[in-house]
Design an enzyme around this catalytic site. Structure first.
Site, short mmCIF file in Angstrom:
data_model
loop_
_atom_site.label_atom_id
_atom_site.label_comp_id
_atom_site.label_asym_id
_atom_site.label_seq_id
_atom_site.Cartn_x
_atom_site.Cartn_y
_atom_site.Cartn_z
N TYR A 161 3.59 9.69 -10.67
CA TYR A 161 2.64 9.09 -9.85
C TYR A 161 1.63 7.89 -10.74
O TYR A 161 1.80 6.95 -10.64
CB TYR A 161 1.82 9.99 -9.15
N ALA A 173 2.62 6.95 -13.99
CA ALA A 173 3.47 5.95 -14.51
C ALA A 173 3.76 4.78 -13.41
O ALA A 173 3.82 3.73 -13.90
CB ALA A 173 4.73 6.76 -14.88
N SER A 174 4.06 5.36 -12.05
CA SER A 174 4.24 4.32 -11.06
C SER A 174 3.04 3.36 -10.93
O SER A 174 3.19 2.01 -10.70
CB SER A 174 4.76 4.85 -9.90
N LYS A 175 2.01 3.78 -10.75
CA LYS A 175 0.92 3.04 -10.77
C LYS A 175 0.27 2.00 -11.78
O LYS A 175 0.01 0.99 -11.84
CB LYS A 175 -0.60 4.11 -10.23
N ASN A 217 0.81 -1.11 -0.03
CA ASN A 217 0.03 -0.26 0.01
C ASN A 217 0.83 1.34 -0.08
O ASN A 217 0.47 2.49 -0.47
CB ASN A 217 -0.96 0.12 1.35
#
Length: 248
Positions: free
Chosen positions: A158, A160-162, A93
């Protein structure tokens, strides 16, 4: 209430506040033993531990450190295994972002988000899988975000990371499915807690204008979905993506 996670041994990263805290409390209500991690806010971690007990669970194990630090990850998982004999569930998370346009985004900002949001998931998953594969059982849940599932303005590092977590989830599920380990992704919409609260008001209005449910999501309702996804009630779901964003 049916207790979906009776006796399960769970690790929730970033479990001291926001959605992570809601998941930690929900898992405790469902009968799980929970270990939570946090990076720096000691007061929030102490408050989270109290809330878990108030939710009817046993006192959680609490670990301070960065998910991007391999030594911290190994020592945390080793401590949980030593205390409880294994890990049944991992919820990845922990995540960060900076609300900046790309023109103001520094290279170190990009690296920091990728380290926490992607490398941290890799490190924790790799470490718990060494135990789950041996037992041929386990469930990993990665927390994604609607920013990677729907066309809405979001910080590009953000988003791109998700989006990276989607690929990681699908590839990992295929690799470890033969060992009866499930890997799934839960992508919540904008919530009433956490990073969404740091967004400008016009971003929240934009979301609400497009959202058929007409409201922000509640952390507790997302946490209940998480409890179901990692429970033995959803054993045929792996490599899956579940989007809960009010119908955006």
């Amino acid at each position: 209430m049916t207790r979906l996670l009776e006796g399960k041994r769970c690790i929730v990263t970033g479990g001291s506040r926001g959605l992570g805290l809601a998941i930690t409390r929900a898992f405790a209500r469902h009968g799980a033993r929970v270990a939570l991690t946090y990076k720096s806010d000691d007061a929030s971690a102490e408050a989270a531990a109290r809330q878990v007990v108030e939710s009817g669970g046993e006192a959680p194990l609490v670990f301070k450190g960065s998910v991007a630090d391999a030594a911290h990850v190994k020592s945390t998982v080793d401590a949980v295994v030593s205390a409880w004999g294994g890990v049944d569930v991992l919820v990845n998370n922990a995540a960060i972002t900076h609300v900046l346009p790309i023109s103001l985004l520094e290279e170190r900002d990009w690296d920091e988000v990728m380290d926490v949001n992607v490398k941290g998931v890799y490190l924790y998953s790799r470490t718990v899988l060494r135990h789950m594969i041996r037992r041929r059982a386990g469930s990993i849940l990665n927390i994604g975000n609607f920013a990677s599932e729907r066309i809405i303005e979001a910080p590009i590092h953000y988003a791109a990371s998700k989006s990276a977590l989607r690929g990681l989830t699908e590839a990992l599920a295929r690799e470890v499915g033969r060992y009866a380990v499930r890997v799934n992704l839960l992508a919540p919409g904008m919530l009433d807690v956490g990073m969404a609260q740091g967004l400008p008001q016009h971003r929240q209005r934009e979301y609400l204008d497009k959202c058929p449910a007409g409201r922000l999501g509640r952390a507790d309702e997302i946490a209940e979905i998480a409890a179901f996804m990692v429970s033995d009630e959803s054993t045929f779901m792996t490599g899956g993506k579940l989007v809960a964003d009010g119908g955006l």
